[in-house]
Design a protein around this motif. Structure first.
Motif, PDB file in Angstrom:
ATOM      1  N   UNK A 212       8.139  -5.844  -0.988  1.00 42.73           N
ATOM      2  CA  UNK A 212       6.733  -5.463  -0.938  1.00 42.73           C
ATOM      3  C   UNK A 212       6.508  -4.061  -1.507  1.00 42.73           C
ATOM      4  N   UNK A 213       7.314  -3.118  -1.018  1.00 39.42           N
ATOM      5  CA  UNK A 213       7.140  -1.721  -1.426  1.00 39.42           C
ATOM      6  C   UNK A 213       7.271  -1.583  -2.940  1.00 39.42           C
ATOM      7  N   UNK A 214       8.271  -2.226  -3.505  1.00 43.53           N
ATOM      8  CA  UNK A 214       8.493  -2.072  -4.949  1.00 43.53           C
ATOM      9  C   UNK A 214       7.362  -2.712  -5.756  1.00 43.53           C
ATOM     10  N   UNK A 215       6.813  -3.816  -5.270  1.00 41.34           N
ATOM     11  CA  UNK A 215       5.673  -4.431  -5.953  1.00 41.34           C
ATOM     12  C   UNK A 215       4.543  -3.411  -6.093  1.00 41.34           C
ATOM     13  N   UNK A 216       4.233  -2.727  -4.973  1.00 37.11           N
ATOM     14  CA  UNK A 216       3.176  -1.726  -5.011  1.00 37.11           C
ATOM     15  C   UNK A 216       3.521  -0.543  -5.888  1.00 37.11           C
TER      16      UNK A 216
ATOM     17  N   UNK B 263       0.830  -1.212   0.000  1.00 36.46           N
ATOM     18  CA  UNK B 263       0.000   0.000   0.000  1.00 36.46           C
ATOM     19  C   UNK B 263       0.858   1.253   0.000  1.00 36.46           C
ATOM     20  N   UNK B 264       1.944   1.235   0.767  1.00 38.74           N
ATOM     21  CA  UNK B 264       2.830   2.408   0.819  1.00 38.74           C
ATOM     22  C   UNK B 264       3.470   2.648  -0.547  1.00 38.74           C
ATOM     23  N   UNK B 265       3.890   1.565  -1.213  1.00 37.49           N
ATOM     24  CA  UNK B 265       4.461   1.708  -2.547  1.00 37.49           C
ATOM     25  C   UNK B 265       3.437   2.220  -3.550  1.00 37.49           C
ATOM     26  N   UNK B 266       2.202   1.726  -3.452  1.00 37.47           N
ATOM     27  CA  UNK B 266       1.138   2.180  -4.348  1.00 37.47           C
ATOM     28  C   UNK B 266       0.876   3.668  -4.151  1.00 37.47           C
ATOM     29  N   UNK B 267       0.774   4.088  -2.902  1.00 29.06           N
ATOM     30  CA  UNK B 267       0.522   5.500  -2.612  1.00 29.06           C
ATOM     31  C   UNK B 267       1.608   6.385  -3.196  1.00 29.06           C
ATOM     32  N   UNK B 268       2.879   6.012  -2.978  1.00 30.78           N
ATOM     33  CA  UNK B 268       3.984   6.808  -3.511  1.00 30.78           C
ATOM     34  C   UNK B 268       4.004   6.790  -5.035  1.00 30.78           C
ATOM     35  N   UNK B 269       3.640   5.652  -5.625  1.00 31.37           N
ATOM     36  CA  UNK B 269       3.610   5.559  -7.084  1.00 31.37           C
ATOM     37  C   UNK B 269       2.591   6.502  -7.693  1.00 31.37           C
ATOM     38  N   UNK B 270       1.393   6.555  -7.130  1.00 35.91           N
ATOM     39  CA  UNK B 270       0.360   7.433  -7.672  1.00 35.91           C
ATOM     40  C   UNK B 270       0.652   8.905  -7.373  1.00 35.91           C
TER      41      UNK B 270
ATOM     42  N   UNK C 276       5.643  -0.349  -8.449  1.00 38.08           N
ATOM     43  CA  UNK C 276       5.662  -0.696  -9.869  1.00 38.08           C
ATOM     44  C   UNK C 276       4.243  -0.870 -10.405  1.00 38.08           C
ATOM     45  N   UNK C 277       3.360  -1.457  -9.593  1.00 41.08           N
ATOM     46  CA  UNK C 277       1.976  -1.646 -10.029  1.00 41.08           C
ATOM     47  C   UNK C 277       1.297  -0.303 -10.259  1.00 41.08           C
ATOM     48  N   UNK C 278       1.500   0.641  -9.328  1.00 42.74           N
ATOM     49  CA  UNK C 278       0.858   1.959  -9.438  1.00 42.74           C
ATOM     50  C   UNK C 278       1.401   2.756 -10.615  1.00 42.74           C
ATOM     51  N   UNK C 279       2.722   2.797 -10.755  1.00 40.04           N
ATOM     52  CA  UNK C 279       3.293   3.596 -11.840  1.00 40.04           C
ATOM     53  C   UNK C 279       2.971   2.998 -13.206  1.00 40.04           C
ATOM     54  N   UNK C 280       2.924   1.669 -13.305  1.00 41.82           N
ATOM     55  CA  UNK C 280       2.552   1.053 -14.576  1.00 41.82           C
ATOM     56  C   UNK C 280       1.114   1.418 -14.952  1.00 41.82           C
ATOM     57  N   UNK C 281       0.214   1.345 -13.967  1.00 44.02           N
ATOM     58  CA  UNK C 281      -1.184   1.670 -14.226  1.00 44.02           C
ATOM     59  C   UNK C 281      -1.345   3.130 -14.616  1.00 44.02           C
TER      60      UNK C 281
END
Length: 351
Positions: free
Chosen positions: A316-320, A103-110, A322-327
């Protein structure tokens, strides 16, 4: 003298501006869309856009695109925080470090795209997952990042995401038969490395899992079997210890198989029950049996209790992230979605 190509592109954009002058938040087509439509290179499109930006006719928002500059400073400009796009992260629960770090990685990605994230828990239920997907869509979310539930049946909402090609990226696990992109670790590799690590010292090795339904666990089991086979161990042990299983059941399993001395635990919850079960059998960790744990959810508690195990850690962080930035790149820049494998954070080769 012939008119430069980028000037023709500008004429097309100026026509779009005139057509949409009353739309205060109109976003122009992306560079890629303009290049395809006008049969031009992206270099020419960028030059056309850059010159129009210099003239004040358009403005750009980092990570989003180009907008008509017909209402500078207006409160509903797309770069204003109040109108930032929203994405959703839908997950079984947030009780352990693994989904929280994702979740933290997703938040930072978006955030890189000036977008916000909402978080919805499904409690591992397919029906609640369906409700969460429908809620996110009703709230106008631009896209979804989903860690699917562990249930065997797909709900109608997640099926519709695949059919309608709604912007979606899965994390940690695939949904077999559905054309949805996934970002995860290499779970086959995780199982193989764990088996290889233990098989060098133990002739009887067991993997304990909470289920054998989700793709991540199925891939780990496959890798585990092949890892043992590489050491000529062709009869691996598997224990599916479900949520309603009891301590007595795990105690009975190892009481009947005293030769098992190497164990892979697919969750911290299983690990602590295993330690209790072995204690009841008079066995001591790292003396009578050895455990390799997967993921680091309980690393701090292990240190407090003085329990030492080797762990394979996912990033974990990178999974989130990468998912957010790809989307986001898919939505804002027309970059294609694709399956991605994120390297492990910790393994025998990099500890």
């Amino acid at each position: 003298m012939a008119k430069p190509l980028y000037k023709f592109i500008q004429d097309h954009i100026l026509h779009l501006i005139e057509e949409n002058k009353d739309n205060r938040s109109y976003m122009l087509p992306s560079e890629n869309q303009l290049a395809i439509k006008l049969n031009a290179s992206r270099v020419s499109v960028r030059k056309a856009l850059a010159e129009l930006e210099e003239e004040g006719k358009i403005y750009k928002v980092k990570g989003k695109g180009s907008f008509i500059n017909n209402a500078p400073g207006a409160p509903n400009r797309p770069d204003a925080e109040s109108s930032a796009d929203i994405f959703a992260y839908i997950c079984p629960d947030f009780t352990t470090a693994f989904p929280r770090e994702i979740a933290r990685g997703i938040s930072d990605g978006f955030k890189e795209f000036n977008a916000n994230t909402i978080y919805l828990s499904t409690y591992g239920s397919a029906s609640k997952e369906e409700a969460a997907i429908n809620l996110a869509k009703s709230l106008g979310c631009k896209g979804l990042v989903i860690m699917p539930s562990d249930e065997d049946n797909y709900n109608n909402a997640i099926l519709s995401l695949a059919i309608d090609k709604f912007p979606t990226v899965l994390v940690d696990r695939l949904l077999f038969g559905l054309n949805l992109t996934c970002v995860s670790s290499d779970h086959y590799q995780i199982g193989y490395i764990a088996a290889d690590f233990l098989a060098k010292k133990h002739s009887a090795v067991c993997m304990i899992s909470l289920n054998n339904i989700v793709s991540s666990i199925r891939n780990r089991i496959e890798g585990f079997n092949h890892g043992l086979a590489a050491h000529r161990i062709h009869h691996p042990h598997h224990l599916i210890f479900r949520g309603n299983s009891t301590l007595d059941e795990i105690t009975a399993y190892f009481s009947e198989r005293p030769n098992i001395t190497g164990i892979v635990c697919n969750s911290g919850h299983i690990f602590y029950l295993l330690v209790q079960a072995m204690h009841k059998l008079g066995k001591e960790l790292n003396k009578d049996f050895e455990v390799i744990t997967l993921d680091g959810d309980y690393k701090d508690l292990n240190a407090t209790l003085g329990l030492k195990t080797f762990s394979l850690l996912q990033d974990d962080y990178r999974i989130g992230f990468e998912a957010a930035t790809m989307l986001a790149r898919y939505i804002y820049h027309d970059e294609p979605l694709h399956h991605m494998t994120v390297p492990l954070l910790q393994s025998p080769d990099n500890t």
